[in-house]
Design an enzyme around this catalytic site. Structure first.
Site, PDB file in Angstrom:
ATOM      1  N   CYS A 208      34.206 -11.249   4.375  1.00 22.67           N
ATOM      2  CA  CYS A 208      35.573 -10.565   4.314  1.00 22.67           C
ATOM      3  C   CYS A 208      36.626 -11.620   4.706  1.00 22.67           C
ATOM      4  CB  CYS A 208      35.434  -9.218   5.065  1.00 22.67           C
ATOM      5  SG  CYS A 208      37.243  -8.419   5.336  1.00 22.67           S
ATOM      6  N   CYS A 389      40.374  -6.702  -1.445  1.00 26.04           N
ATOM      7  CA  CYS A 389      40.853  -6.776   0.036  1.00 26.04           C
ATOM      8  C   CYS A 389      41.995  -5.818   0.369  1.00 26.04           C
ATOM      9  CB  CYS A 389      41.214  -8.286   0.373  1.00 26.04           C
ATOM     10  SG  CYS A 389      41.632  -8.221   2.103  1.00 26.04           S
TER      11      CYS A 389
END
Lengths: 445, 111
Positions: A208, A389
């Site tokens: 991430c 995201c």
């Protein structure tokens, strides 16, 4: 060899026979990029499939294979019983969520017909179609699905250890809710007192990659909300000359950070910290630079877990070799040298972000292709590199960024601009994505 | 990312999972109320529909006002027509569900 070993061991020479069995009842794959297994007929087989890792990708794969195969012996190996909703850790680290919201149990998502070995794999031996567990057991497979996740190398930063998280102004959102919670204690303190805040980003692929950016922007937002923004000096220290892989979002952030008085120090990979002195060392092109801080968000380098990294499954050369990521074909997610091995999730070396959204797009491809391999059919499923995201820019707003291998934006909701901040992506992050993630663990989306 | 009806349903079930027992109890009550009012041929009569519409409106307005708060945001975070329209659509959906869930009960109570 004990009785359990005998039960688990299957001769690797069975593969041809298994393929023949599979051919007799092949599922109707093909046509679409990812065949919809849920509605397809089950493939009859007595193949033995081992899944290593019961994280997001492992559980999703276990559920999909369980539903897609009839008669297969599916084994998942992972000693962890707790499941962490890792996409929520940034919200825990910034005080928006409690840790209870990200803690779950693997057992809730484990299919009944999948055998769960609560052990750790310590070695992959693909040449003999086997893995070794921490108690010395050798488990032989016909097909292997590698979903180990990744390893955070805290020790790559001199002076850093996990014990320091939550002390002396040090935070790190990664790995577990405890780290995130301790990071929140430091951010809470920093946003009360102000001072110099350093927000780092490791070199190479990280889990991430939006998390360090989100932590930075949510901290800045919190400083404003508390009325202490003027007493804080913030800097973001990327290791190179980019903030985000997708060029449009990179351009947005290059404007957004300075507009919020967050200085960007390019080419500043963190190499060391002196916790007692509250001093960070960066290896810049012009030499080492030391900066004193009141708060630092440490993002250590990451790599494939040691057992995978040390095995022949890892990339031996090329851009993914340094992180020892698993060598897979980026479209089929099949190992490039061991055709009975597939991978998905953070451990694979593909040129795209390591996110839960990537897992969501990868696992259906990897499992469909594994089933095709059992059926001795061409691998028809393709992963286009989809990743996503929800880039939270402040509490209550965000940008829903979705792109593919070519870094082209591929928005799921065409009416939501992927270039503007909105409430809707925040609402998704806060309320809906966890549900989507849980549905993914059950192999339903 | 492609969506399927099956996938959307799976996500909704996961989102509602903490409240599933509540919805199941309500559904059982609704089924009983529906059965009783159907026997009396009083299901969804005009007055019941009016009351259910009112209840649905209350649900919709409540969802509209509480939507941002439930997401730890506020109306100041809304940017552009899209956010407002999406909130309105979600409020309408909640209102419709409220209408459907209350109709059998008010059909019984007001029969």
């Amino acid at each position: 060899m004990n009785q359990q070993d005998k039960h688990l061991e299957i001769s690797p020479s069975r593969r041809k026979l298994l393929q023949a069995t599979g051919l007799a009842a092949a599922v109707g794959l093909g046509g679409s990029v990812v065949p919809t297994q849920s509605h397809a007929r089950k493939l009859k087989t007595n193949a033995k499939i081992v899944i290593v890792g019961a994280g997001a990708a492992g559980l999703d794969a276990a559920n999909r294979l369980s539903r897609g195969l009839d008669g297969a012996q599916i084994i998942i190996i992972d000693s962890r019983t707790e499941h962490i909703y890792q996409p929520g850790l940034t919200l825990v680290a910034t005080g928006i969520w409690k840790t209870t919201k990200v803690r779950d149990k693997n057992a809730r998502y484990m299919p009944n017909d999948v055998k769960w070995l609560k052990k750790r794999v310590v070695a992959f031996e693909p040449s003999s179609n086997s893995v070794m567990t921490d108690d010395g057991q050798r488990i032989i497979y016909d097909y292997l699905m590698v979903t180990t996740g990744l390893q955070v190398n805290y020790s790559d930063i001199e002076g850093m250890s996990t014990d320091l998280i939550g002390k002396l102004g040090i935070g790190c959102v990664y790995d577990n809710p405890d780290h995130a919670s301790r990071t929140w204690q430091m951010i809470d303190q920093y946003t009360d007192q102000g001072g110099v805040g350093i927000f780092t980003r490791a070199q190479g692929p990280v889990k991430c990659a939006g998390a360090p950016l989100k932590v930075t922007m949510l901290t800045e937002d919190l400083l404003r909300r508390k009325g202490h923004r003027d007493s804080a000096s913030m800097m973001y220290t990327p290791p190179a000359k980019g903030l985000f892989s997708q060029p449009d979002i990179n351009a947005f952030l290059k404007e957004e950070f300075p507009s919020r008085d967050i200085a960007i120090q390019w080419d500043h990979p963190l190499v060391g910290i002196e916790p007692e002195l509250k001093r960070a060392t960066f290896k810049t092109p012009s030499g080492e630079r030391r900066i004193d801080y009141d708060f630092i968000h440490v993002v250590p380098p990451m790599q494939a877990p040691d057992p995978l990294a040390d095995s022949d499954l890892a990339w031996q050369e090329g851009p993914f070799a340094s992180g020892h990521w698993m060598e897979v074909d980026k479209l089929t997610l099949q190992h490039r040298r061991y055709p009975n091995v597939f991978g998905s999730g953070d451990c694979v070396g593909t040129p795209i972000g390591k996110t839960a959204a990537s897992v969501k797009a990868q696992v259906p491809v990897a499992t469909a292709n594994l089933i095709s391999a059992i059926a001795d059919e061409p691998l028809s499923a393709r992963y286009n590199g989809y990743t996503s995201c929800p880039l939270i820019t402040r509490k209550g707003q965000g940008i829903l960024v979705e792109f593919d291998y070519d870094l082209n934006m591929i928005p799921s909701f065409p009416f939501i601009s992927p270039y503007e901040q909105h409430w809707f992506p925040w609402m998704l992050k806060d309320r809906m994505l966890h549900a989507a993630y849980n549905a993914m663990l059950r192999g339903r989306v | 990312m492609a969506f399927s009806v099956f996938g959307i349903l799976a996500v909704i079930i996961e989102a509602l999972r903490p409240l599933l027992s509540f919805f199941l109890i309500w559904l059982v009550i609704d089924l009983i109320a529906t059965a009783l009012t159907l026997r009396q041929r009083r299901f969804a009569h005009a007055r019941a529909r009016q009351w259910a519409i009112r209840a649905g409106l209350v649900f919709a307005v409540g969802a509209f006002l509480a939507g941002p708060w439930l997401t730890q945001a506020n109306f100041a975070d809304f940017i552009g027509l899209v956010d407002w329209l999406l909130l309105a659509l979600m409020a309408l959906a909640v209102g419709f569900i409220g209408f459907i869930l209350t109709l059998p009960v008010v059909s019984l109570i007001r029969s």
